[in-house]
Write a protein that holds these residues in place. Structure first.
Motif, PDB file in Angstrom:
ATOM      1  N   GLY A 146       0.783  -1.229   0.000  1.00  0.00           N
ATOM      2  CA  GLY A 146       0.000   0.000   0.000  1.00  0.00           C
ATOM      3  C   GLY A 146       0.812   1.275   0.000  1.00  0.00           C
ATOM      4  N   ILE A 147       2.142   1.160   0.145  1.00  0.00           N
ATOM      5  CA  ILE A 147       3.022   2.334   0.168  1.00  0.00           C
ATOM      6  C   ILE A 147       3.729   2.457  -1.164  1.00  0.00           C
ATOM      7  CG2 ILE A 147       4.989   3.443   1.271  1.00  0.00           C
ATOM      8  CD1 ILE A 147       4.355   1.761   3.781  1.00  0.00           C
ATOM      9  N   ALA A 148       3.505   3.563  -1.853  1.00  0.00           N
ATOM     10  CA  ALA A 148       4.204   3.844  -3.106  1.00  0.00           C
ATOM     11  C   ALA A 148       5.362   4.788  -2.816  1.00  0.00           C
ATOM     12  CB  ALA A 148       3.260   4.459  -4.123  1.00  0.00           C
ATOM     13  N   THR A 149       6.549   4.407  -3.238  1.00  0.00           N
ATOM     14  CA  THR A 149       7.717   5.274  -3.103  1.00  0.00           C
ATOM     15  C   THR A 149       8.101   5.791  -4.483  1.00  0.00           C
ATOM     16  OG1 THR A 149       8.530   4.027  -1.194  1.00  0.00           O
ATOM     17  CG2 THR A 149      10.107   5.444  -2.345  1.00  0.00           C
ATOM     18  N   ILE A 150       8.036   7.094  -4.651  1.00  0.00           N
ATOM     19  CA  ILE A 150       8.429   7.741  -5.901  1.00  0.00           C
ATOM     20  C   ILE A 150       9.772   8.415  -5.677  1.00  0.00           C
ATOM     21  CG2 ILE A 150       7.861   9.498  -7.617  1.00  0.00           C
ATOM     22  CD1 ILE A 150       4.917   9.082  -6.950  1.00  0.00           C
ATOM     23  N   ALA A 151      10.734   8.097  -6.532  1.00  0.00           N
ATOM     24  CA  ALA A 151      12.081   8.653  -6.390  1.00  0.00           C
ATOM     25  C   ALA A 151      12.517   9.316  -7.688  1.00  0.00           C
ATOM     26  CB  ALA A 151      13.075   7.558  -6.007  1.00  0.00           C
ATOM     27  N   PHE A 152      13.189  10.457  -7.568  1.00  0.00           N
ATOM     28  CA  PHE A 152      13.762  11.130  -8.736  1.00  0.00           C
ATOM     29  C   PHE A 152      15.238  11.379  -8.479  1.00  0.00           C
ATOM     30  CE2 PHE A 152      12.158  14.543  -5.992  1.00  0.00           C
ATOM     31  CZ  PHE A 152      13.234  15.415  -5.930  1.00  0.00           C
ATOM     32  N   PHE A 153      15.981  11.521  -9.574  1.00  0.00           N
ATOM     33  CA  PHE A 153      17.418  11.757  -9.441  1.00  0.00           C
ATOM     34  C   PHE A 153      17.961  12.392 -10.703  1.00  0.00           C
ATOM     35  CE2 PHE A 153      21.812  10.358 -10.287  1.00  0.00           C
ATOM     36  CZ  PHE A 153      22.440  10.899  -9.175  1.00  0.00           C
ATOM     37  N   HIS A 154      18.913  13.296 -10.515  1.00  0.00           N
ATOM     38  CA  HIS A 154      19.702  13.828 -11.613  1.00  0.00           C
ATOM     39  C   HIS A 154      21.122  14.014 -11.105  1.00  0.00           C
ATOM     40  CE1 HIS A 154      21.223  16.437 -14.807  1.00  0.00           C
ATOM     41  NE2 HIS A 154      20.220  15.973 -15.547  1.00  0.00           N
ATOM     42  N   PRO A 155      22.128  13.633 -11.877  1.00  0.00           N
ATOM     43  CA  PRO A 155      23.508  13.672 -11.377  1.00  0.00           C
ATOM     44  C   PRO A 155      24.019  15.059 -11.021  1.00  0.00           C
ATOM     45  CG  PRO A 155      23.462  13.140 -13.732  1.00  0.00           C
ATOM     46  CD  PRO A 155      22.062  13.039 -13.234  1.00  0.00           C
ATOM     47  N   GLU A 156      23.393  16.109 -11.531  1.00  0.00           N
ATOM     48  CA  GLU A 156      23.824  17.468 -11.215  1.00  0.00           C
ATOM     49  C   GLU A 156      23.074  17.977  -9.986  1.00  0.00           C
ATOM     50  OE1 GLU A 156      23.434  19.810 -14.731  1.00  0.00           O
ATOM     51  OE2 GLU A 156      24.988  18.709 -15.809  1.00  0.00           O
ATOM     52  N   GLN A 157      23.355  17.359  -8.843  1.00  0.00           N
ATOM     53  CA  GLN A 157      22.779  17.748  -7.554  1.00  0.00           C
ATOM     54  C   GLN A 157      21.254  17.792  -7.586  1.00  0.00           C
ATOM     55  OE1 GLN A 157      25.013  21.432  -6.735  1.00  0.00           O
ATOM     56  NE2 GLN A 157      26.176  20.266  -5.224  1.00  0.00           N
ATOM     57  N   ASN A 158      20.675  16.873  -8.339  1.00  0.00           N
ATOM     58  CA  ASN A 158      19.223  16.814  -8.459  1.00  0.00           C
ATOM     59  C   ASN A 158      18.626  18.147  -8.940  1.00  0.00           C
ATOM     60  OD1 ASN A 158      18.796  14.092  -7.764  1.00  0.00           O
ATOM     61  ND2 ASN A 158      18.957  14.569  -5.588  1.00  0.00           N
ATOM     62  N   SER A 159      19.354  18.835  -9.829  1.00  0.00           N
ATOM     63  CA  SER A 159      18.758  19.967 -10.542  1.00  0.00           C
ATOM     64  C   SER A 159      18.004  19.364 -11.727  1.00  0.00           C
ATOM     65  CB  SER A 159      19.831  20.950 -11.006  1.00  0.00           C
ATOM     66  OG  SER A 159      20.775  20.319 -11.853  1.00  0.00           O
ATOM     67  N   LEU A 160      16.733  19.684 -11.843  1.00  0.00           N
ATOM     68  CA  LEU A 160      15.860  18.893 -12.694  1.00  0.00           C
ATOM     69  C   LEU A 160      15.551  19.560 -14.027  1.00  0.00           C
ATOM     70  CD1 LEU A 160      13.353  17.662  -9.959  1.00  0.00           C
ATOM     71  CD2 LEU A 160      15.526  16.654 -10.693  1.00  0.00           C
ATOM     72  N   PRO A 161      15.868  18.883 -15.129  1.00  0.00           N
ATOM     73  CA  PRO A 161      15.474  19.376 -16.462  1.00  0.00           C
ATOM     74  C   PRO A 161      13.994  19.129 -16.703  1.00  0.00           C
ATOM     75  CG  PRO A 161      16.560  17.256 -16.663  1.00  0.00           C
ATOM     76  CD  PRO A 161      16.643  17.640 -15.210  1.00  0.00           C
TER      77      PRO A 161
END
Length: 249
Positions: free
Chosen positions: A12-27
């Motif tokens: 019942g727990i959804a874990t959403i994760a994001f990542f970008h190698p440049e300090q997680n600065s997101l395009p």
């Protein structure tokens, strides 16, 4: 590591994760994937609660991609660029499930907007916050409604004006951005997991109705945040901002 947005669902727990190698600065591509994933996962019947996190240990999110920012040459492109975080915030706002924020490190600009848009946010002592947009001649127009909603006008304006300063996690907790601050990532992760498991024992319908109440008065944000994105898209083309951005190239 390559950039990603991914999710996992267990009990019942959804874990959403994001990542970008440049300090997680997101395009824009990652922001679009993140907004879409939040919407899709949030509508799954088997999901009762969502944990939102980023990869890496040092920075939760450094805001939008600076590489994309310096390539903007017209207002429409600028509006689309600044709409990236607007779309994520609106996806979180409309998501029918509670979203728990897991903030392991520093967060800047749009990252503060994401933290403020979670329904319950936990952080480490290293999770200082900063709104640096005025430094480059724009402002935190898109994220400020979410930050103001969570922390109040006074706290939001303080970090928006004092754009050179990181404010400690303890300050962010005092102002209401973080519910709890932990000494280590391990302690935070344990607390986040236990809290998510506990939420899964609640009535899903009651949580959905409570979320509607928490976000009451934000029905105009689709329009409002688009208008704010347009302001930033115009300002990024100003002579002041262009000259400032040249220093960072």
């Amino acid at each position: 590591m390559d950039a990603y947005v991914k999710h996992d669902i267990q009990n019942g727990i959804a874990t959403i994760a994001f990542f970008h190698p440049e300090q997680n600065s997101l395009p824009g591509t990652i922001l679009a994937q993140l907004a879409e994933t939040i919407t899709t996962v949030g509508n799954k019947e088997e999901v009762k609660v969502i944990i939102l996190k980023s990869g890496g240990d040092r920075t939760f999110c450094a805001g939008a991609s600076f590489k994309e920012l310096i390539t903007i040459n017209d207002e429409q492109t600028g509006k689309v660029f600044f709409s990236g975080f607007a779309n994520v915030i609106n996806a979180m706002r409309k998501c029918p499930k509670f979203i728990i924020g897991r903030i392991q490190g520093k967060t800047v600009g749009g990252g503060v907007g994401i933290a403020a848009s979670t329904d319950y946010c936990m952080a480490t002592q290293f999770a200082a916050v900063k709104l640096s947009e005025l430094n480059v001649g724009i402002g935190p127009f898109v994220v400020s409604p979410a930050i103001e909603r969570k922390m109040g006008v006074s706290a939001m304006s303080q970090i928006a004006i004092d754009a050179n300063t990181f404010y400690e996690a303890s300050w962010a907790k005092e102002k209401g951005l973080y519910a709890n601050v932990f000494e280590s990532i391990e302690a935070m992760d344990e607390a986040v997991q236990k809290f998510a498991e506990h939420l899964c024992t609640y009535n899903p319908e009651a949580m959905m109705e409570m979320k509607k109440i928490f976000w009451r008065g934000t029905d105009d944000w689709d329009t409002l945040l688009a208008e704010r994105a347009a302001i930033s898209g115009r300002l990024v083309l100003s002579d002041f901002t262009k000259e400032t951005l040249k220093k960072f190239k």
